[in-house]
Design a protein around this motif. Structure first.
Motif, mmCIF file in Angstrom:
data_model
loop_
_atom_site.group_PDB
_atom_site.id
_atom_site.type_symbol
_atom_site.label_atom_id
_atom_site.label_comp_id
_atom_site.label_asym_id
_atom_site.label_seq_id
_atom_site.Cartn_x
_atom_site.Cartn_y
_atom_site.Cartn_z
ATOM 1 N N THR A 66 9.523 -9.077 1.265
ATOM 2 C CA THR A 66 9.353 -10.242 0.403
ATOM 3 C C THR A 66 9.797 -9.968 -1.031
ATOM 4 N N SER A 67 10.336 -8.774 -1.282
ATOM 5 C CA SER A 67 10.689 -8.346 -2.644
ATOM 6 C C SER A 67 9.457 -8.377 -3.549
ATOM 7 N N PHE A 68 8.340 -7.897 -3.010
ATOM 8 C CA PHE A 68 7.079 -7.882 -3.747
ATOM 9 C C PHE A 68 7.258 -7.099 -5.045
ATOM 10 N N PRO A 69 6.728 -7.595 -6.167
ATOM 11 C CA PRO A 69 7.023 -7.005 -7.476
ATOM 12 C C PRO A 69 6.259 -5.729 -7.837
ATOM 13 N N VAL A 70 5.253 -5.353 -7.041
ATOM 14 C CA VAL A 70 4.406 -4.212 -7.385
ATOM 15 C C VAL A 70 4.227 -3.343 -6.143
ATOM 16 N N ASP A 71 4.281 -2.034 -6.307
ATOM 17 C CA ASP A 71 4.028 -1.142 -5.173
ATOM 18 C C ASP A 71 2.526 -0.934 -5.056
ATOM 19 N N ILE A 72 1.870 -1.826 -4.319
ATOM 20 C CA ILE A 72 0.422 -1.737 -4.182
ATOM 21 C C ILE A 72 0.009 -0.726 -3.116
ATOM 22 N N VAL A 73 0.933 -0.250 -2.321
ATOM 23 C CA VAL A 73 0.596 0.715 -1.278
ATOM 24 C C VAL A 73 0.569 2.141 -1.821
ATOM 25 N N HIS A 74 1.503 2.479 -2.677
ATOM 26 C CA HIS A 74 1.590 3.848 -3.194
ATOM 27 C C HIS A 74 1.239 3.956 -4.668
ATOM 28 N N GLY A 75 1.052 2.840 -5.349
ATOM 29 C CA GLY A 75 0.818 2.888 -6.787
ATOM 30 C C GLY A 75 2.129 3.098 -7.518
ATOM 31 N N GLU A 76 2.095 2.950 -8.816
ATOM 32 C CA GLU A 76 3.344 3.035 -9.580
ATOM 33 C C GLU A 76 3.376 4.154 -10.618
ATOM 34 N N GLU A 77 2.248 4.752 -10.882
ATOM 35 C CA GLU A 77 2.195 5.781 -11.916
ATOM 36 C C GLU A 77 1.424 6.978 -11.386
ATOM 37 N N GLU A 78 1.993 8.158 -11.566
ATOM 38 C CA GLU A 78 1.307 9.369 -11.147
ATOM 39 C C GLU A 78 0.163 9.693 -12.089
ATOM 40 N N LEU A 79 -0.882 10.281 -11.539
ATOM 41 C CA LEU A 79 -1.912 10.885 -12.374
ATOM 42 C C LEU A 79 -1.486 12.335 -12.559
ATOM 43 N N ALA A 80 -1.107 12.690 -13.756
ATOM 44 C CA ALA A 80 -0.615 14.039 -14.028
ATOM 45 C C ALA A 80 -1.679 15.070 -13.675
ATOM 46 N N ASN A 81 -1.240 16.148 -13.077
ATOM 47 C CA ASN A 81 -2.103 17.280 -12.740
ATOM 48 C C ASN A 81 -3.221 16.933 -11.762
ATOM 49 N N ALA A 82 -3.068 15.871 -11.009
ATOM 50 C CA ALA A 82 -4.090 15.502 -10.028
ATOM 51 C C ALA A 82 -3.922 16.339 -8.768
ATOM 52 N N ASP A 83 -5.050 16.753 -8.212
ATOM 53 C CA ASP A 83 -5.041 17.466 -6.938
ATOM 54 C C ASP A 83 -4.792 16.472 -5.809
ATOM 55 N N ASP A 84 -4.571 17.010 -4.638
ATOM 56 C CA ASP A 84 -4.384 16.237 -3.430
ATOM 57 C C ASP A 84 -5.711 15.568 -3.056
ATOM 58 N N TRP A 85 -5.696 14.251 -2.846
ATOM 59 C CA TRP A 85 -6.904 13.523 -2.441
ATOM 60 C C TRP A 85 -6.895 13.224 -0.951
ATOM 61 N N GLY A 86 -6.049 13.868 -0.222
ATOM 62 C CA GLY A 86 -5.960 13.651 1.221
ATOM 63 C C GLY A 86 -4.545 13.932 1.685
ATOM 64 N N TYR A 87 -3.644 13.017 1.384
ATOM 65 C CA TYR A 87 -2.227 13.176 1.703
ATOM 66 C C TYR A 87 -1.422 13.004 0.418
ATOM 67 N N GLY A 88 -1.749 13.802 -0.543
ATOM 68 C CA GLY A 88 -1.080 13.759 -1.834
ATOM 69 C C GLY A 88 -2.032 13.304 -2.922
ATOM 70 N N PRO A 89 -1.584 13.421 -4.154
ATOM 71 C CA PRO A 89 -2.428 13.015 -5.280
ATOM 72 C C PRO A 89 -2.502 11.495 -5.412
ATOM 73 N N PRO A 90 -3.523 11.006 -6.084
ATOM 74 C CA PRO A 90 -3.632 9.560 -6.302
ATOM 75 C C PRO A 90 -2.575 9.098 -7.296
ATOM 76 N N ARG A 91 -2.308 7.833 -7.231
ATOM 77 C CA ARG A 91 -1.441 7.175 -8.212
ATOM 78 C C ARG A 91 -2.237 5.996 -8.752
ATOM 79 N N CYS A 92 -1.700 5.306 -9.722
ATOM 80 C CA CYS A 92 -2.468 4.208 -10.281
ATOM 81 C C CYS A 92 -1.597 3.001 -10.594
ATOM 82 N N LEU A 93 -2.307 1.912 -10.826
ATOM 83 C CA LEU A 93 -1.710 0.662 -11.291
ATOM 84 C C LEU A 93 -2.457 0.272 -12.556
ATOM 85 N N ALA A 94 -1.731 0.024 -13.612
ATOM 86 C CA ALA A 94 -2.326 -0.438 -14.866
ATOM 87 C C ALA A 94 -2.829 -1.870 -14.682
ATOM 88 N N PRO A 95 -3.757 -2.306 -15.518
ATOM 89 C CA PRO A 95 -4.308 -3.665 -15.367
ATOM 90 C C PRO A 95 -3.254 -4.770 -15.319
#
Length: 169
Positions: A65-94
């Protein structure tokens, strides 16, 4: 072990702290997940949500659908984050949560899966491929059910001005 799509709503102040201190963020999210009822909370009232193994199908279908936001993987890395399962978490700003909520409002679960069948997901090697290879309409119902939980979850987060932590657990 299954890969589960996980989400946690965080205030802007919590998101700022999570960016500086991912270990603190893991403690925060773990406490919130443990505090919410195991039988499920209304997605609009929840602070955490998982979409089980439907995450890759949701992502695949939203990309169509050309969705405008990557809600599945997030768009911003959390620097220096450990693995929370299958990789580090990412985030979406408000502001990205708000953009996602607005876009999600215009796509129902039925719209999302229209014109797609399990064979399409299997051919595209969407996780978990074994589910799609078995076929049957129940697998698309499964995707719609989890997608339909994301819509009020993101709407409530956007309405409250929250950001989001996203990861595969």
């Amino acid at each position: 072990m299954s890969m589960i799509g996980e989400y946690a709503r965080v205030t802007p102040a919590e998101l700022d702290r999570a960016r500086r201190d991912p270990e603190w963020a893991l403690d925060l999210v773990s406490a919130r997940m443990n505090a919410e009822p195991a039988d499920g909370t209304d997605p609009a009232a929840a602070r955490c949500l998982d979409i089980d193994k439907a995450w890759d199908a949701v992502g695949f279908l939203l990309r169509r659908t050309s969705f405008p936001v990557d809600i599945v993987h997030g768009e911003e890395e959390l620097a220096n984050a450990d693995d929370w399962g299958y990789g580090p978490p990412r985030c979406l700003a408000p502001d990205r949560v708000r953009a996602a909520a607005e876009a999600l409002a215009s796509i129902s679960g039925a719209d999302l899966t229209a014109g797609v069948d399990p064979a399409d997901l299997a051919r595209s090697e969407v996780y978990p491929t074994i589910v799609w290879e078995r076929g049957g309409g129940e697998s698309l119902d499964y995707v719609r059910e989890h997608y339909d939980a994301l819509r009020p979850f993101f709407r409530a987060a956007a309405d409250d001005g929250d950001g989001m932590l996203v990861w595969l657990g």
